[in-house]
Design an enzyme around this catalytic site. Structure first.
Site, short mmCIF file in Angstrom:
data_model
loop_
_atom_site.label_atom_id
_atom_site.label_comp_id
_atom_site.label_asym_id
_atom_site.label_seq_id
_atom_site.Cartn_x
_atom_site.Cartn_y
_atom_site.Cartn_z
N ALA A 132 13.82 20.53 2.76
CA ALA A 132 14.61 20.42 4.00
C ALA A 132 13.73 20.81 5.18
CB ALA A 132 15.82 21.33 3.90
N GLU A 160 0.85 -1.18 0.00
CA GLU A 160 0.00 0.00 0.00
C GLU A 160 0.90 1.25 0.00
OE1 GLU A 160 -3.46 0.45 -0.04
OE2 GLU A 160 -2.58 2.43 -0.28
N PHE A 161 0.48 2.27 -0.74
CA PHE A 161 1.34 3.47 -0.84
C PHE A 161 0.65 4.72 -0.33
CE2 PHE A 161 2.60 0.39 -4.11
CZ PHE A 161 3.93 0.20 -3.76
N LEU A 162 -0.41 4.57 0.47
CA LEU A 162 -1.14 5.76 0.92
C LEU A 162 -0.35 6.55 1.96
CD1 LEU A 162 -2.43 5.21 4.00
CD2 LEU A 162 -3.98 3.77 2.71
N ARG A 163 -0.61 7.85 1.96
CA ARG A 163 -0.01 8.74 2.96
C ARG A 163 -1.08 9.14 3.97
NH1 ARG A 163 1.33 13.17 -1.29
NH2 ARG A 163 -0.56 12.16 -2.02
N CYS A 216 6.18 5.26 9.21
CA CYS A 216 6.64 4.52 8.03
C CYS A 216 8.11 4.71 7.70
CB CYS A 216 5.77 4.91 6.84
SG CYS A 216 4.03 4.66 7.17
C1 UGA Z 1 4.73 7.53 3.61
C2 UGA Z 1 4.75 7.43 2.07
O1 UGA Z 1 4.73 8.73 1.50
C3 UGA Z 1 3.53 6.63 1.56
O2 UGA Z 1 3.62 6.46 0.15
C4 UGA Z 1 3.54 5.25 2.24
O3 UGA Z 1 2.43 4.46 1.85
C5 UGA Z 1 3.50 5.44 3.75
O4 UGA Z 1 4.66 6.22 4.16
C6 UGA Z 1 3.53 4.08 4.39
O5 UGA Z 1 4.50 3.35 4.22
O6 UGA Z 1 2.49 3.65 4.96
P1 UGA Z 1 3.45 9.11 5.40
O7 UGA Z 1 4.43 8.55 6.39
O8 UGA Z 1 2.00 9.12 5.73
O9 UGA Z 1 3.58 8.30 3.99
O10 UGA Z 1 3.84 10.63 5.14
P2 UGA Z 1 4.71 11.46 4.07
O11 UGA Z 1 3.84 12.47 3.45
O12 UGA Z 1 5.44 10.56 3.18
O13 UGA Z 1 5.74 12.24 5.04
C7 UGA Z 1 6.67 11.54 5.84
C8 UGA Z 1 7.58 12.47 6.57
O14 UGA Z 1 8.49 13.10 5.67
C9 UGA Z 1 6.88 13.64 7.31
O15 UGA Z 1 7.47 13.80 8.58
C10 UGA Z 1 7.17 14.86 6.44
O16 UGA Z 1 7.18 16.05 7.17
C11 UGA Z 1 8.55 14.50 5.91
N1 UGA Z 1 8.90 15.20 4.64
C12 UGA Z 1 8.22 14.92 3.50
C13 UGA Z 1 9.97 16.07 4.63
O17 UGA Z 1 10.62 16.34 5.68
N2 UGA Z 1 10.33 16.68 3.44
C14 UGA Z 1 9.67 16.41 2.29
O18 UGA Z 1 10.06 16.97 1.24
C15 UGA Z 1 8.58 15.53 2.32
#
Ligand code: UGA
Length: 429
Positions: free
Chosen positions: A253, A152-155, A261
């Site tokens: 950054a 699954e790839f949902l956020r 995740c």
């Molecule tokens: C992530 C993946 O994006 C999903 O595709 C995946 O399905 C999910 O993990 C999982 O394995 O269940 P998620 O953890 O909900 O999703 O959130 P993200 O939007 O990916 O953000 C993760 C973290 O990275 C957050 O703390 C966010 O602030 C940080 N982030 C994101 C950054 O610091 N910089 C960025 O450019 C993007």
């Protein structure tokens, strides 16, 4: 089709609601009576925009049934999804005990027909084979099974959109009938289909999360260079991302990635690599840089702030969620408390979760302005929309000293300095 989803966390509940919404009958198995009661009443328990409506609609249509019993759910189902947690163990490896326990329970309850058992939990390469062994060892002779990996790839925060509009649907199985069943269930969804073997499907999930985490750590690494040289990380990465081969997404950054995740999956892939004899230096660096990102903010605060009262805006690991697992805020609050700081903080969604960890050791306020009142500095740790256009003049007048650490680069440095703030962004010139 009738299907069963075991587990009702982000992946389980959102998938169950979406498949039910397409007209399928979906059993959802959990084991905590009070959570099942809330779910039956239409309360999704987790904070996810749009989920309550989808849940209530499909309960009303009698397509979504919550139970703590494997019978008759499993024997009625053509596909059974395992979506239980795989939390990290102290050594970084994934704890698969829940997956295996559930597999055993499934095997005892299979009907006298063909059932596809599919792991949607994020599991290391080889886990689905282990699940297959458990099912074959314990099932009755008349039941036939095949396993399929369907990552699954949902956020969080956009879980429904990501499930309904996937870029790709990955199905890993060596059984043609299982692939056909899985393709049939996913038919209403757009996006490309990737049909592959079990190991590839399992690795696709870890590789996807690890490359995203790598992009974030790379952005943070470049921010460290910027801080030493006077370059501006936003301008640098914007220009780098203009190259279509690179792109700007997930190259922002900040105080580092958190959530349930990326931290867990980078660690688990590292652990798998070590077991397989693969050099995992790159993955270890990704994790180290992520730690440095939050540690750097802490050291700036310790060096710069004169008094001992810090205000924090944003506690969840990212906006649109109440989730604080591995959130930078938790690390920073713990460290600041150890050093004797007083903390006032605001995050409407995450407040209850933070309260469960810190109790009355910090003060949680009802709005952002209350949090900053009288503080010696402000730390912005989550880019919630409500902070982006906050009344900065009011914030300045409420702060005891006009010092801001912008952990998500949501403000413009030149404007902040014009307003008289002592402003620190991440890698800003
Ligand atoms: C992530 C993946 O994006 C999903 O595709 C995946 O399905 C999910 O993990 C999982 O394995 O269940 P998620 O953890 O909900 O999703 O959130 P993200 O939007 O990916 O953000 C993760 C973290 O990275 C957050 O703390 C966010 O602030 C940080 N982030 C994101 C950054 O610091 N910089 C960025 O450019 C993007």
């Amino acid at each position: 089709m009738t299907i069963t989803v075991i587990g009702h966390g982000y992946v389980g509940l959102v998938s169950a609601c979406v498949f039910a919404d397409f007209g399928n009958k979906v059993w959802v198995i959990g084991h905590t009576p009070e959570k099942l009661e809330r779910l039956r009443a239409g309360d999704p328990i987790i904070y996810e925009p749009g989920l309550a409506e989808l849940l209530q609609k499909n309960i009303k249509a009698e397509r979504l049934i919550f139970t703590d019993s494997y019978d008759p759910a499993i024997k009625e189902s053509e596909i059974v999804f395992i979506t239980v947690g795989t939390p990290p163990k102290p050594d970084g490896s994934a704890d698969l005990s829940a997956v295996f326990t559930v597999a055993k329970q499934i095997s005892h309850n299979l009907g006298p027909h063909f059932t596809v058992v599919s792991c949607k939990s994020t599991v290391p390469v080889g886990t689905n084979r282990e699940v297959e062994k458990i099912l074959i060892q314990n099932k009755r002779a008349e039941a036939s099974i095949a396993v399929a990996s369907c990552p699954e790839f949902l956020r969080e925060g956009s879980a429904i959109h990501d499930t309904v509009e996937p870029d790709r649907v990955v199905i890993g199985s060596d059984n043609k009938d299982a692939v056909a069943k899985m393709l049939e269930l996913h038919k209403p969804l757009p996006g490309k289909r990737v049909v592959t073997n079990l190991a590839s499907a399992e690795l696709i999930k870890y590789a996807s999360n690890s490359i995203l985490a790598t992009k974030i750590s790379f952005a943070n690494l470049i921010s460290f260079f910027c801080e030493k040289t006077g370059a501006d990380v936003e301008e640098v990465l914007e220009a780098v991302g203009m190259d279509k081969r690179i792109g700007r997404t997930f190259m922002y950054a900040g105080v580092g990635y958190g959530g349930s995740c990326f931290p867990k999956d980078v660690q688990a892939l590292t652990d798998t690599g070590k077991k397989l004899g693969v050099d995992v230096t790159l993955l270890q660096s990704v994790e180290d840089i992520n730690h440095q990102a939050r540690a750097n903010v802490l050291s700036h605060v310790l060096k710069t702030v004169k008094g001992k009262h810090i205000a924090i805006l944003g506690l969840s690991f990212k906006p649109d969620t109440d989730d604080i697992r591995f959130a930078p805020s938790v690390y920073l609050i713990e460290e600041l408390l150890k050093k004797g700081y007083t903390i006032t903080a605001y995050d409407q969604a995450a407040r209850e979760n933070i309260k469960r960890i810190f109790g009355d050791k910090i003060t949680l306020t009802e709005n952002a302005y209350e949090a900053v009142e009288g503080a010696d500095a402000l730390l912005v740790l989550t880019e919630w929309n409500e902070f982006k256009q906050i009344d900065l003049a009011k914030v300045k007048s409420l702060l005891k000293s006009p010092v801001i650490f912008d952990g998500r680069n949501i403000y413009e440095p030149s404007k902040m300095r014009e307003m008289g703030f002592q402003y620190y962004g991440i890698g800003r010139s």
